[in-house]
Design a protein around this motif. Structure first.
Motif, PDB file in Angstrom:
ATOM      1  N   ARG A  62       1.011  -1.610  -0.054  1.00 31.72           N
ATOM      2  CA  ARG A  62      -0.244   0.363   0.247  1.00 31.72           C
ATOM      3  C   ARG A  62       1.144   0.835  -0.331  1.00 31.72           C
ATOM      4  N   ASP A  63       2.000   1.518   0.693  1.00 30.37           N
ATOM      5  CA  ASP A  63       2.864   2.369   0.532  1.00 30.37           C
ATOM      6  C   ASP A  63       3.662   3.243  -0.793  1.00 30.37           C
ATOM      7  N   VAL A  64       3.935   1.349  -1.365  1.00 32.83           N
ATOM      8  CA  VAL A  64       3.929   1.589  -2.711  1.00 32.83           C
ATOM      9  C   VAL A  64       3.169   2.767  -3.935  1.00 32.83           C
ATOM     10  N   ILE A  65       2.472   1.494  -3.635  1.00 31.01           N
ATOM     11  CA  ILE A  65       0.980   2.286  -4.278  1.00 31.01           C
ATOM     12  C   ILE A  65       0.887   3.512  -4.605  1.00 31.01           C
ATOM     13  N   GLU A  66       0.534   3.701  -2.749  1.00 27.99           N
ATOM     14  CA  GLU A  66       0.254   5.622  -2.803  1.00 27.99           C
ATOM     15  C   GLU A  66       1.018   6.505  -3.973  1.00 27.99           C
ATOM     16  N   ALA A  67       2.468   5.465  -3.132  1.00 32.94           N
ATOM     17  CA  ALA A  67       3.522   6.716  -2.929  1.00 32.94           C
ATOM     18  C   ALA A  67       3.612   6.788  -4.214  1.00 32.94           C
ATOM     19  N   LEU A  68       4.071   5.820  -5.125  1.00 33.22           N
ATOM     20  CA  LEU A  68       4.403   6.107  -6.523  1.00 33.22           C
ATOM     21  C   LEU A  68       3.560   6.031  -7.874  1.00 33.22           C
ATOM     22  N   GLN A  69       2.472   6.041  -7.332  1.00 36.08           N
ATOM     23  CA  GLN A  69       0.803   5.741  -7.914  1.00 36.08           C
ATOM     24  C   GLN A  69       0.588   4.871  -9.005  1.00 36.08           C
ATOM     25  N   LEU A  70       0.452   3.714  -8.562  1.00 37.32           N
ATOM     26  CA  LEU A  70       0.633   2.283  -9.178  1.00 37.32           C
ATOM     27  C   LEU A  70      -0.449   1.610  -8.729  1.00 37.32           C
ATOM     28  N   SER A  71      -0.581   0.598 -10.238  1.00 39.08           N
ATOM     29  CA  SER A  71      -1.597  -0.048  -9.729  1.00 39.08           C
ATOM     30  C   SER A  71      -0.673  -1.061  -8.795  1.00 39.08           C
ATOM     31  N   ARG A  72      -2.599  -1.750  -8.274  1.00 38.95           N
ATOM     32  CA  ARG A  72      -2.225  -2.541  -6.799  1.00 38.95           C
ATOM     33  C   ARG A  72      -1.257  -4.086  -8.037  1.00 38.95           C
ATOM     34  N   GLN A  73      -1.863  -4.586  -9.191  1.00 39.32           N
ATOM     35  CA  GLN A  73      -1.407  -5.420  -9.751  1.00 39.32           C
ATOM     36  C   GLN A  73       0.430  -4.964 -10.160  1.00 39.32           C
ATOM     37  N   THR A  74       0.783  -4.436 -10.463  1.00 43.00           N
ATOM     38  CA  THR A  74       1.652  -3.949 -11.180  1.00 43.00           C
ATOM     39  C   THR A  74       2.726  -4.109  -9.419  1.00 43.00           C
ATOM     40  N   VAL A  75       2.163  -3.599  -7.961  1.00 42.97           N
ATOM     41  CA  VAL A  75       3.173  -3.655  -7.144  1.00 42.97           C
ATOM     42  C   VAL A  75       3.463  -5.131  -6.765  1.00 42.97           C
ATOM     43  N   HIS A  76       2.017  -5.918  -6.914  1.00 43.93           N
ATOM     44  CA  HIS A  76       2.556  -7.143  -6.297  1.00 43.93           C
ATOM     45  C   HIS A  76       3.445  -7.822  -7.524  1.00 43.93           C
ATOM     46  N   ARG A  77       3.371  -7.568  -8.140  1.00 43.24           N
ATOM     47  CA  ARG A  77       4.537  -8.047  -9.643  1.00 43.24           C
ATOM     48  C   ARG A  77       5.960  -7.765  -9.302  1.00 43.24           C
ATOM     49  N   TYR A  78       6.006  -6.745  -8.940  1.00 41.98           N
ATOM     50  CA  TYR A  78       6.799  -5.717  -8.811  1.00 41.98           C
ATOM     51  C   TYR A  78       7.588  -6.955  -6.952  1.00 41.98           C
ATOM     52  N   ARG A  79       6.433  -7.737  -6.194  1.00 43.98           N
ATOM     53  CA  ARG A  79       7.038  -7.635  -4.804  1.00 43.98           C
ATOM     54  C   ARG A  79       7.213  -9.080  -5.154  1.00 43.98           C
ATOM     55  N   LYS A  80       6.870  -9.915  -5.971  1.00 44.75           N
ATOM     56  CA  LYS A  80       7.084 -11.017  -6.021  1.00 44.75           C
ATOM     57  C   LYS A  80       8.442 -11.193  -6.608  1.00 44.75           C
ATOM     58  N   LEU A  81       8.862 -10.114  -7.490  1.00 46.42           N
ATOM     59  CA  LEU A  81      10.385 -10.486  -8.331  1.00 46.42           C
ATOM     60  C   LEU A  81      11.298  -9.490  -7.431  1.00 46.42           C
ATOM     61  N   PHE A  82      11.138  -9.110  -6.080  1.00 45.17           N
ATOM     62  CA  PHE A  82      12.066  -8.404  -5.651  1.00 45.17           C
ATOM     63  C   PHE A  82      11.861  -9.200  -4.522  1.00 45.17           C
ATOM     64  N   GLU A  83      11.500 -10.578  -4.150  1.00 45.93           N
ATOM     65  CA  GLU A  83      11.102 -11.936  -3.256  1.00 45.93           C
ATOM     66  C   GLU A  83      11.881 -12.455  -3.766  1.00 45.93           C
ATOM     67  N   ALA A  84      12.617 -12.597  -5.338  1.00 44.37           N
ATOM     68  CA  ALA A  84      12.479 -13.933  -5.971  1.00 44.37           C
ATOM     69  C   ALA A  84      14.529 -13.298  -5.793  1.00 44.37           C
ATOM     70  N   GLY A  85      14.477 -12.083  -6.475  1.00 41.75           N
ATOM     71  CA  GLY A  85      15.452 -11.820  -6.679  1.00 41.75           C
ATOM     72  C   GLY A  85      16.450 -10.094  -6.424  1.00 41.75           C
ATOM     73  N   GLY A  86      15.290  -9.524  -5.574  1.00 35.54           N
ATOM     74  CA  GLY A  86      15.753  -8.440  -4.834  1.00 35.54           C
ATOM     75  C   GLY A  86      15.546  -7.059  -6.068  1.00 35.54           C
ATOM     76  N   VAL A  87      15.916  -5.935  -5.675  1.00 32.21           N
ATOM     77  CA  VAL A  87      16.244  -4.610  -6.439  1.00 32.21           C
ATOM     78  C   VAL A  87      16.357  -4.815  -8.503  1.00 32.21           C
ATOM     79  N   ASP A  88      17.522  -5.717  -8.149  1.00 35.34           N
ATOM     80  CA  ASP A  88      18.297  -5.967  -9.426  1.00 35.34           C
ATOM     81  C   ASP A  88      17.070  -6.922 -10.284  1.00 35.34           C
TER      82      ASP A  88
END
Length: 68
Positions: free
Chosen positions: A28-54
């Motif tokens: 929710r913090d990311v969604i609100e701060a960056l004006q991204l959709s819930r789906q986009t942030v969920h996709r980024y979260r999965k990627l982040f958990e698998a391999g970090g920011v890279d």
């Protein structure tokens, strides 16, 4: 002329989302701060958990490849 990949607004926001996640921000913090959709942030979260920011930064920028 096109900007380098790292300078494009979509990539900048994507990297910022990863940085926020690494600092413990909620989806929710990311969604609100960056004006991204819930789906986009969920996709980024999965990627982040698998391999970090890279892993988030490695996503393509989308769009068609120029024929030139």
């Amino acid at each position: 002329m096109l900007k380098e990949k790292a300078e494009r607004p979509t990539v900048t926001r994507r990297v910022r989302a990863g940085e926020m996640m690494s600092q413990g921000a909620s989806d929710r913090d990311v969604i609100e701060a960056l004006q991204l959709s819930r789906q986009t942030v969920h996709r980024y979260r999965k990627l982040f958990e698998a391999g970090g920011v890279d892993a988030i930064q490695a996503l393509g920028v989308g769009g068609k490849t120029s024929r030139r």
